[in-house]
Design a protein around this motif. Structure first.
Motif, PDB file in Angstrom:
ATOM      1  N   CYS A 270       2.286   1.736  -3.481  1.00 64.22           N
ATOM      2  CA  CYS A 270       1.240   2.265  -4.371  1.00 64.22           C
ATOM      3  C   CYS A 270       1.015   3.747  -4.112  1.00 64.22           C
ATOM      4  CB  CYS A 270      -0.055   1.475  -4.208  1.00 64.22           C
ATOM      5  SG  CYS A 270       0.028  -0.185  -4.896  1.00 64.22           S
ATOM      6  N   ASN A 271       0.939   4.145  -2.850  1.00 69.52           N
ATOM      7  CA  ASN A 271       0.788   5.571  -2.536  1.00 69.52           C
ATOM      8  C   ASN A 271       1.956   6.372  -3.096  1.00 69.52           C
ATOM      9  OD1 ASN A 271      -1.694   5.509  -1.218  1.00 69.52           O
ATOM     10  ND2 ASN A 271      -0.777   5.094   0.768  1.00 69.52           N
TER      11      ASN A 271
ATOM     12  N   LEU B  30      -3.222  -2.286 -10.940  1.00 70.83           N
ATOM     13  CA  LEU B  30      -4.041  -1.320 -10.217  1.00 70.83           C
ATOM     14  C   LEU B  30      -3.928   0.004 -10.964  1.00 70.83           C
ATOM     15  CD1 LEU B  30      -5.735  -0.672  -7.639  1.00 70.83           C
ATOM     16  CD2 LEU B  30      -3.570  -0.106  -6.504  1.00 70.83           C
TER      17      LEU B  30
ATOM     18  N   GLU C 236      -8.787   3.388  -9.692  1.00 71.90           N
ATOM     19  CA  GLU C 236      -9.105   2.348  -8.706  1.00 71.90           C
ATOM     20  C   GLU C 236      -8.436   2.656  -7.369  1.00 71.90           C
ATOM     21  OE1 GLU C 236      -9.389  -1.169 -12.099  1.00 71.90           O
ATOM     22  OE2 GLU C 236      -7.485  -0.802 -11.038  1.00 71.90           O
ATOM     23  N   TRP C 237      -7.173   3.087  -7.432  1.00 72.53           N
ATOM     24  CA  TRP C 237      -6.433   3.448  -6.212  1.00 72.53           C
ATOM     25  C   TRP C 237      -7.121   4.585  -5.467  1.00 72.53           C
ATOM     26  CZ3 TRP C 237      -3.809   8.288  -5.920  1.00 72.53           C
ATOM     27  CH2 TRP C 237      -3.081   8.474  -4.754  1.00 72.53           C
ATOM     28  N   GLN C 238      -7.583   5.602  -6.202  1.00 68.10           N
ATOM     29  CA  GLN C 238      -8.218   6.755  -5.580  1.00 68.10           C
ATOM     30  C   GLN C 238      -9.454   6.381  -4.781  1.00 68.10           C
ATOM     31  OE1 GLN C 238      -8.554   9.057  -9.233  1.00 68.10           O
ATOM     32  NE2 GLN C 238      -6.971  10.493  -8.520  1.00 68.10           N
TER      33      GLN C 238
ATOM     34  N   PHE D  62       1.488   6.396  -7.073  1.00 69.03           N
ATOM     35  CA  PHE D  62       0.366   7.180  -7.579  1.00 69.03           C
ATOM     36  C   PHE D  62       0.425   8.638  -7.133  1.00 69.03           C
ATOM     37  CE2 PHE D  62      -1.678   2.898  -7.864  1.00 69.03           C
ATOM     38  CZ  PHE D  62      -1.867   2.905  -9.235  1.00 69.03           C
TER      39      PHE D  62
ATOM     40  N   SER E 125       0.833  -1.212   0.000  1.00 66.81           N
ATOM     41  CA  SER E 125       0.000   0.000   0.000  1.00 66.81           C
ATOM     42  C   SER E 125       0.865   1.258   0.000  1.00 66.81           C
ATOM     43  CB  SER E 125      -0.978  -0.006   1.180  1.00 66.81           C
ATOM     44  OG  SER E 125      -0.302  -0.049   2.410  1.00 66.81           O
TER      45      SER E 125
ATOM     46  N   ALA F 214      -5.824   4.847   0.303  1.00 71.24           N
ATOM     47  CA  ALA F 214      -5.124   5.711  -0.651  1.00 71.24           C
ATOM     48  C   ALA F 214      -4.799   7.049  -0.003  1.00 71.24           C
ATOM     49  CB  ALA F 214      -5.974   5.924  -1.897  1.00 71.24           C
TER      50      ALA F 214
ATOM     51  N   ARG G 183      -4.898   4.159 -11.474  1.00 72.57           N
ATOM     52  CA  ARG G 183      -5.011   5.344 -10.631  1.00 72.57           C
ATOM     53  C   ARG G 183      -6.446   5.547 -10.129  1.00 72.57           C
ATOM     54  NH1 ARG G 183      -1.870   9.094  -9.729  1.00 72.57           N
ATOM     55  NH2 ARG G 183      -2.380  11.167  -9.050  1.00 72.57           N
TER      56      ARG G 183
END
Length: 191
Positions: free
Chosen positions: A107-108, A163, A167-169, A111, A104, A174, A165
């Motif tokens: 990913c943060n 994944l 979807e992440w938001q 993104f 996570s 996130a 952007r």
């Protein structure tokens, strides 16, 4: 930056012995497409090579000052705004949530700080714990390459997961405000 006792920092030369040790452990090596026998010397050679690679960022996750996981974003492509994620946890700490924390945070980082549109990864199709972790974090299975890699003489299927952007938001964890000066400096990303 430390949140909840966890902090993400750049991989350094001091981390080489621990990385080599973890990658030699079958609990790790059996789940990754590693080439050859991993030694401290081969890990030092890897580190000398990748330090010059400006398309990747290798990190360690610490909890209360103790290294519990390592990973990174590789193949950073500014034109397509994508990067490949890799992650592995200390063999003695599997199943304790460190992989979730690392993935996570990566990913943060990707993104938010790098403004990526897509983060993807590869895992063995038989690696159910990794697939469960990545799915829990929000990755979607995009496909399977059958008998694509060899580990210990056995052909294994590789699964690709991604994944985006958008979807992440939508994910509860996130954090669009994540910024690491060391990351921005490496990739020449402005504020």
């Amino acid at each position: 930056m430390s949140v909840g006792g966890y902090s993400l920092r750049p991989f350094s030369e001091l981390d080489i012995p621990q990385r080599a040790s973890w990658l030699c452990d079958p609990r790790t090596s059996d789940t990754m497409p590693l080439e050859g026998h991993i030694t401290e010397a081969s890990t030092r050679a890897w580190w000398a090579r990748v330090q010059q690679d400006h398309t990747r960022c290798d990190v360690v996750l610490e909890q209360s000052g103790r290294v519990v996981a390592m990973g990174g974003l590789t193949g950073f492509d500014p034109s397509t705004r994508r990067a490949e994620l890799y992650a592995f946890v200390s063999p003695v700490h599997h199943g304790q949530g460190y992989g979730t924390q690392l993935v996570s945070r990566l990913c943060n980082l990707g993104f938010s700080a790098a403004r990526l549109n897509r983060v993807f990864l590869w895992t063995y199709a038989m690696n159910a714990p990794a697939i469960a972790l990545y799915s829990k974090v929000g990755f979607i299975t995009e496909g399977c390459l059958r008998q694509h890699s060899v580990t210990r003489g056995t052909l294994l299927d590789r699964q690709v997961m991604g994944l985006l952007r958008a979807e992440w938001q939508a994910l509860p964890w996130a954090d669009p405000g994540v910024q690491y000066s060391w990351f921005r400096d490496k990739f020449g990303i402005g504020n």
